[in-house]
Design a protein around this motif. Structure first.
Motif, PDB file in Angstrom:
ATOM      1  N   ASN A 191      79.113  17.421  40.374  1.00 53.15           N
ATOM      2  CA  ASN A 191      78.861  18.340  39.400  1.00 53.15           C
ATOM      3  C   ASN A 191      78.729  17.666  38.212  1.00 53.15           C
ATOM      4  O   ASN A 191      78.845  17.570  37.034  1.00 53.15           O
ATOM      5  CB  ASN A 191      80.838  18.595  39.037  1.00 53.15           C
ATOM      6  N   TYR A 192      77.396  17.467  38.830  1.00 50.56           N
ATOM      7  CA  TYR A 192      76.545  16.448  36.659  1.00 50.56           C
ATOM      8  C   TYR A 192      76.062  17.938  35.853  1.00 50.56           C
ATOM      9  O   TYR A 192      75.264  18.525  37.058  1.00 50.56           O
ATOM     10  CB  TYR A 192      75.667  15.505  37.935  1.00 50.56           C
ATOM     11  N   ARG A 193      76.101  17.402  34.780  1.00 48.40           N
ATOM     12  CA  ARG A 193      75.824  18.087  33.918  1.00 48.40           C
ATOM     13  C   ARG A 193      74.465  17.462  33.112  1.00 48.40           C
ATOM     14  O   ARG A 193      75.503  16.894  31.946  1.00 48.40           O
ATOM     15  CB  ARG A 193      76.484  19.244  32.989  1.00 48.40           C
ATOM     16  N   PRO A 194      73.524  17.697  32.887  1.00 48.52           N
ATOM     17  CA  PRO A 194      72.432  16.994  31.834  1.00 48.52           C
ATOM     18  C   PRO A 194      72.688  17.293  30.394  1.00 48.52           C
ATOM     19  O   PRO A 194      73.291  18.646  30.218  1.00 48.52           O
ATOM     20  CB  PRO A 194      71.094  18.047  32.589  1.00 48.52           C
ATOM     21  N   ASN A 195      72.860  16.173  29.597  1.00 50.19           N
ATOM     22  CA  ASN A 195      73.700  16.250  28.762  1.00 50.19           C
ATOM     23  C   ASN A 195      72.232  16.959  28.162  1.00 50.19           C
ATOM     24  O   ASN A 195      70.962  16.252  27.393  1.00 50.19           O
ATOM     25  CB  ASN A 195      73.614  14.837  28.108  1.00 50.19           C
ATOM     26  N   ALA A 196      71.896  18.047  27.414  1.00 54.77           N
ATOM     27  CA  ALA A 196      70.991  18.823  26.166  1.00 54.77           C
ATOM     28  C   ALA A 196      70.413  18.075  25.189  1.00 54.77           C
ATOM     29  O   ALA A 196      69.591  17.826  24.783  1.00 54.77           O
ATOM     30  CB  ALA A 196      71.456  19.920  25.832  1.00 54.77           C
ATOM     31  N   ALA A 197      71.829  17.547  24.289  1.00 59.33           N
ATOM     32  CA  ALA A 197      71.500  16.602  23.477  1.00 59.33           C
ATOM     33  C   ALA A 197      70.321  15.380  23.184  1.00 59.33           C
ATOM     34  O   ALA A 197      69.448  15.654  22.936  1.00 59.33           O
ATOM     35  CB  ALA A 197      72.610  16.521  22.418  1.00 59.33           C
TER      36      ALA A 197
END
Length: 331
Positions: A44-50
């Protein structure tokens, strides 16, 4: 919370490979892509947009600066831009400038620091030079509802002067000569150009009126009501009114009704913008159409095209048109 290192370990690849997958790099084998995608889903990895913005100096965000997002006019602008950018899987970030240079600058800096390389800017406080400077920093900066010398190809603008001119001319052709102007009290180009269009139409038809025929107020129904009350208190002979926008025109209707005057039997009224309210006031409002939705669409298309330097044929100058309804009558 899973990190990029956790994904790399689970997929059996390097952190650099995971980064390439996250950033949609073509330099990734199908097997690596499948492994990383599966690992991201499992963890459930979500890339860090910042973080991606810092690395790539860009994001999938498109920015927009408006005066006030609660204003229905700017709501139409925002919605039209969003419809365009969604076709390119972009998300919209919104800043409000309130026609104030400091607020406009703050909103712009936020959008730039958030990685927006395409920004639609509605600004009335910033100077022309500062806007030109921002255009040097942001490849996809497009200015809407304003024309700035030297960067005209990045400006999507409306001829406000012509809009007020044709509104006033319409009333003159109906036989009106005592035509008042309910203007905005905002010290912006739109205000000045619409007053100039009104005044020039009178002059070109040999009509001389004093400044007493011009009253200003906030560009709202309340402002229009107050401005009309001030006009009536001067005991002027008035047969018609040109209003800065449709909401001010609605306020004019209210004050006239409260004073026993009917539209258009006693006083004719013309608005500006062709906002939704123009079709719901009674009588239905004759107004000048401001094609903000199509202008916003063109601005969004231009803002998306500029960073990649794609050649595009996009209209940048628009002409308002008169919409005839029931709020004006021949004398």
């Amino acid at each position: 919370m899973a990190t990029i290192k956790d994904v790399a370990k689970a997929a059996g690849v390097s952190v650099a490979t995971v980064s390439r997958v996250v950033n949609h790099s073509p330099q990734v084998s199908q097997s690596a892509l499948d492994a990383v995608t599966a690992a991201m889903k499992k963890l459930n990895y979500r890339p860090n947009a910042a973080a991606r913005a810092l690395v790539n100096q860009t994001t999938n965000y498109v920015g927009i600066v408006v005066n006030d997002a609660s204003d229905p006019f700017f709501g139409m602008l925002i919605t039209a831009v969003d419809k365009v950018i969604r076709q390119f899987d972009k998300q919209l970030l919104i800043g409000c400038g309130y026609h104030n240079a400091n607020d406009e600058r703050r909103a712009l800096e936020f959008l730039i620091n958030s990685g927006c390389e395409s920004i639609i800017l509605h600004a009335k406080g910033l100077s022309d030079q500062e806007i030109r400077d921002y255009c040097q920093r942001v490849r996809g900066l497009v200015i809407i509802n304003r024309s700035v010398d030297g960067i005209e190809e990045r400006c999507v603008s409306l001829d406000n002067y012509h809009g007020a001119f044709i509104a006033t001319t319409h009333l003159i052709k109906q036989g009106h000569r005592q035509i008042a102007c309910v203007a905005s009290d905002q010290d912006i180009e739109d205000t000045h150009e619409r007053i100039r269009g009104y005044s020039d139409a009178l002059t070109q038809h040999g009509i001389a009126l004093t400044q007493n025929y011009i009253e200003s107020g906030t560009p709202t129904a309340e402002g229009g009501s107050t401005a009309m009350m001030n006009l009536l208190s001067k005991s002027l002979e008035i047969t018609a009114v040109v209003a800065y926008n449709d909401y001010m025109a609605a306020g004019v209707f209210e004050t006239l009704e409260e004073n026993g005057l009917n539209v258009p039997e006693n006083i004719s009224v013309v608005g500006f913008d062709d906002a939704l309210i123009a079709q719901f006031v009674r009588p239905r409002l004759t107004t000048v159409r401001y094609p903000i939705a199509i202008m916003a669409q063109h601005a969004a298309q231009l803002a998306l095209a500029l960073p990649s330097q794609n050649s595009t044929e996009i209209t940048t100058s628009f002409t308002p048109t008169l919409v005839l309804r029931n709020s004006t009558a021949t004398l």
